[in-house]
Design a protein around this motif. Sequence first.
Motif, short mmCIF file in Angstrom:
data_model
loop_
_atom_site.label_atom_id
_atom_site.label_comp_id
_atom_site.label_asym_id
_atom_site.label_seq_id
_atom_site.Cartn_x
_atom_site.Cartn_y
_atom_site.Cartn_z
N LEU A 148 0.75 -1.09 -0.04
CA LEU A 148 0.06 -0.05 -0.01
C LEU A 148 0.95 1.35 -0.09
O LEU A 148 0.52 2.40 -0.78
CB LEU A 148 -0.81 -0.05 1.37
CG LEU A 148 -1.89 1.17 1.35
CD1 LEU A 148 -2.71 1.42 0.27
CD2 LEU A 148 -2.73 0.80 2.60
N ALA A 149 1.95 1.11 0.70
CA ALA A 149 2.84 2.39 0.84
C ALA A 149 3.44 2.42 -0.57
O ALA A 149 3.91 3.58 -0.95
CB ALA A 149 3.73 2.28 1.79
N THR A 150 3.98 1.27 -1.15
CA THR A 150 4.49 1.38 -2.40
C THR A 150 3.83 2.13 -3.54
O THR A 150 4.21 3.14 -4.04
CB THR A 150 4.82 0.02 -2.87
OG1 THR A 150 5.53 -0.68 -1.90
CG2 THR A 150 5.63 0.24 -4.25
N ILE A 151 2.52 2.00 -3.52
CA ILE A 151 1.62 2.65 -4.32
C ILE A 151 1.63 4.24 -3.97
O ILE A 151 1.72 5.15 -4.92
CB ILE A 151 0.22 2.17 -4.26
CG1 ILE A 151 0.02 0.84 -4.50
CG2 ILE A 151 -0.99 2.91 -5.18
CD1 ILE A 151 0.44 0.38 -5.74
N VAL A 152 1.36 4.78 -2.67
CA VAL A 152 1.50 5.96 -2.27
C VAL A 152 2.69 6.55 -2.66
O VAL A 152 3.06 7.74 -3.19
CB VAL A 152 1.27 6.15 -0.63
CG1 VAL A 152 1.24 7.68 -0.34
CG2 VAL A 152 -0.30 5.51 -0.35
N GLU A 153 3.84 5.91 -2.31
CA GLU A 153 5.28 6.41 -2.82
C GLU A 153 5.40 6.70 -4.32
O GLU A 153 5.76 7.47 -4.79
CB GLU A 153 6.16 5.37 -2.32
CG GLU A 153 7.71 5.91 -2.71
CD GLU A 153 8.61 4.84 -2.28
OE1 GLU A 153 9.87 5.15 -2.08
OE2 GLU A 153 8.30 3.67 -2.40
N ALA A 167 -0.55 5.44 4.93
CA ALA A 167 -1.37 4.15 4.76
C ALA A 167 -1.64 3.63 5.97
O ALA A 167 -3.10 3.09 5.95
CB ALA A 167 -0.55 3.33 3.63
N GLY A 168 -0.91 3.51 7.14
CA GLY A 168 -1.33 2.77 8.02
C GLY A 168 -2.67 3.72 8.83
O GLY A 168 -3.62 2.99 9.46
N ILE A 169 -2.33 5.10 8.90
CA ILE A 169 -3.43 6.21 9.61
C ILE A 169 -4.87 5.62 8.97
O ILE A 169 -5.87 5.81 9.74
CB ILE A 169 -3.05 7.38 9.62
CG1 ILE A 169 -1.75 7.30 10.64
CG2 ILE A 169 -4.18 8.25 9.82
CD1 ILE A 169 -1.03 8.90 10.57
N ILE A 170 -4.70 5.67 7.57
CA ILE A 170 -6.21 5.47 6.97
C ILE A 170 -6.66 4.25 7.38
O ILE A 170 -8.11 4.18 7.64
CB ILE A 170 -5.97 5.63 5.35
CG1 ILE A 170 -5.40 6.87 5.09
CG2 ILE A 170 -7.25 5.03 4.56
CD1 ILE A 170 -5.06 7.05 3.57
#
Length: 551
Positions: A148-153, A167-170
């Motif tokens: 998920l973080a890879t997508i945001v990055e 991503a974790g907070i969402i």
Amino acid sequence: MEPSVLRLDASWVDYALVAVYFVFVLGIGWAAKAKVSSSIDFFLSGRGLPAWVTGLAFVSANLGAVEIIGQSANGVQYGFQTMHYFWIGAVPAMVFLGIVMMPFYYGSKVRSVPEFMRKRFGNGAHLVNAISFALAQLLIAGVNLFLLATIVEALLGWPLWVALLVAGIIVLSYITLGGLSAAIYNEVLQFFVIVAALAPLTIIGLNRVGGWDGLKEAVAVESHFHTWPGTEISGFENPVWSVVGIVLGLGFVLSFGYWTTNFVEVQRAMASDSITAARKTPIIGAFPKMFIPFVVVIPGMVASVLVADLAEGRAEPNDAILLLMRDLLPNGLLGVAIAGLLAAFMAGMAANISAFNTVISYDIWQTYVVKDRDDDYYLRFGRWATVGATVIAIFTALLAQNFSNVMDYLQTLFGFFNAPLFATFILGMFWKKMTPHAGWSGLVAGTASAVLYWYIATFTDATASIFNLPGQGTAFVAAGVAFAVDILVSVVVTMFTTPKPDHELVGFVSSLTPKGHFDDYTEKSLPWYQRTVPLGCICLAMAVGLNVVFA
């Protein structure tokens, strides 16, 4: 690999679509909060959801990193051999869960799979199962969070640690607000968003390579368009051993171990409003499950042809879907695809976290640490456990960076934890003499043997062919070793220890449970095609048909 390789050329339209999606996600969490007044509401949705909702949530909960990134990466490397994870490694076990095992889970009124273990085997097996399950969920949640973080990055160009936090907070926000109901209703939404994202990518990709015939010509590896004997993915060069390894290692031990004992999945069925709905939940999920690979595996195959970064070794198979989106999708459609990937990884992580907080709250904290407190106390603890699990998952996410194909990592974890658990379950459910001591000792021995085999195969210079299997053969063998050792130790220990009395095993052992004990008489009034067993038979027939067509 340079971050710029994965950078997506998103426009304001794409960002707006992603923002709208997140508004819906958080809105569902806020709406579900109003219905949470007890711990059962938070952890099991008050056991009041219809079968179609829990069925879609059942398949969506699994439609995370394993399906989207892992299986598209397998599509790059193995092509249609990857279909075994769906048609052999999922559908039969899902049908078995619905027809055979869900009556015991739902009818016994347990709140989790480890609690079923406690009532069948006692505290020893319960504690081993609860701790190993909680650990596994933190590791697997980390995989989903990392991707998920890879997508945001890739979308925003943020550093990985910032993307992990956001991503974790969402995910944390909507689970903490609405508990399992928020997770399940979001999973239903996410299922449709995921399909809406992947279907156009598949269609555009096939069109770009000249259709099915063009893909076959471009890939030029004949075995990538056939499922059997699957020698590349099994790691066995001998076709006969390959079939045996896939059917027994993946189709029986790993598959049944995952689908029938994994509380992440079973929890969705346990949230149903009746035993009939609970039984039909995994079977309803099995119908879309068998067609998901067409929009996951095929894009991986297309990416291996069209994406230069993959073909020239500048990117890993895990990046296949992202790179294909980058190269093929126009703005607007790119936003839908990004939302779909975000949906998939959030669905997977939310499923892990919601199952973790139930087990840590009920099975560990309430049972062994702080007993006999009021229900509000455990509801509050569950919410704080959600926060803690998300924080830990941020750190376990970093482990996923060490694997170019996350399926290798995940199948290894399933071999460690799910394979021995399935051995204990299946033996204990059909053999009344199996003792509580056998329950926990079999689990420990099975898990330890799988870890030992994996260590020898991965970190030593052992030359035996069984320790040097390409593909995902090592995971298949580790699962088989864990299953066999668990059975052997359980049988031996049973011979020297005392079983529970028969009256304590009614509802937990098949031979001691009277016929009709779990019957839901409302099912008999339904048309035949809406009943559990006929639905399961139709599903199995379709899976067999797909295996024949693409053999």
